[in-house]
Design a protein around this motif. Sequence first.
Motif, PDB file in Angstrom:
ATOM      1  N   GLN A   1      37.999  42.662  29.821  1.00 31.67           N
ATOM      2  CA  GLN A   1      39.224  42.052  30.561  1.00 31.67           C
ATOM      3  C   GLN A   1      40.188  41.742  29.603  1.00 31.67           C
ATOM      4  O   GLN A   1      39.805  41.263  28.505  1.00 31.67           O
ATOM      5  N   PRO A   2      41.498  41.382  30.248  1.00 32.99           N
ATOM      6  CA  PRO A   2      42.471  40.603  29.472  1.00 32.99           C
ATOM      7  C   PRO A   2      42.067  39.266  29.607  1.00 32.99           C
ATOM      8  O   PRO A   2      41.572  38.625  30.186  1.00 32.99           O
ATOM      9  N   PRO A   3      42.794  38.742  28.554  1.00 33.60           N
ATOM     10  CA  PRO A   3      42.831  37.017  28.531  1.00 33.60           C
ATOM     11  C   PRO A   3      43.521  36.526  29.920  1.00 33.60           C
ATOM     12  O   PRO A   3      44.325  37.118  30.500  1.00 33.60           O
TER      13      PRO A   3
ATOM     14  N   TYR B   1      42.766  30.246  26.749  1.00 31.54           N
ATOM     15  CA  TYR B   1      42.641  31.367  27.414  1.00 31.54           C
ATOM     16  C   TYR B   1      41.139  31.707  27.200  1.00 31.54           C
ATOM     17  O   TYR B   1      40.460  31.363  26.332  1.00 31.54           O
TER      18      TYR B   1
ATOM     19  N   GLN C   1      38.753  35.155  27.793  1.00 27.57           N
ATOM     20  CA  GLN C   1      38.512  36.573  27.764  1.00 27.57           C
ATOM     21  C   GLN C   1      37.226  37.001  27.929  1.00 27.57           C
ATOM     22  O   GLN C   1      36.366  36.784  27.049  1.00 27.57           O
TER      23      GLN C   1
END
Lengths: 114, 118
Positions: free
Chosen positions: A48-50, A42, A44
């Motif tokens: 921000q979200p992942p 992921y 990030q």
Amino acid sequence: DIVMTQSPDSLAVSLGERATVNCKSSQNILYSSNNKNYLAWYQQKPGQPPKLLIYWASTRASGVPDRFSGSGSGTDFTLTISSLQADDVAVYYCQEYYSTPLYTFGQGTKLEIK
Amino acid sequence: ELQLVESGGGLVQPGGSQRLSCAASGFIFSNYWMSWVRQAPGKGLEWVANIKEDGSEKYYVDSVKGRFTISRDNAKKSVYLQMNSLRAEDTAVYYCARDNDAGWLDPWGQGTLVTVSS
């Protein structure tokens, strides 16, 4: 419990250069019955979200640029950005799902521009 | 468009309770497991809990067992996290995310901040 350890904790790479993030699992996460590694990556960005980049250790998620690639098998995995762009500044996490439905993330690797 | 929207965060006193909600849209909600993942300020990601498509199976990280309860309402396309006996170390942004196939998480919501402090 599986422990995921990333290295380095942070790195600085020049624009256009290759960036490499490593992830090591405390036990094998290659499932022999389907020959798949149960690992995701992921990205990030700050605030921000992942965002999912890669699953099955090497399959890019939809819309992810091909400069991102994943490799490795068993216990040792690598996320490579072939030519670093300014937009790639972020923290990168690996996640094992071999223990599904329980999951474990690595501690994260912060990527900056040199 | 796939979308997850969390709500319910805020300031809560130690020992208190909070209920988080996550509303889904853009996909067949009842076909997917759903997870909650949290991130303490300046720290990494920690998977917290997940729930099977029909709600019949639920799993938790050890640190929240007995205190947190995950649930879902497929008619409302929503997943919830009831948090009781909250501690300062539960302070975090809580994200909901969709579980896919074997266990990668995508998409993620924007998150909701829970602060446990007196």
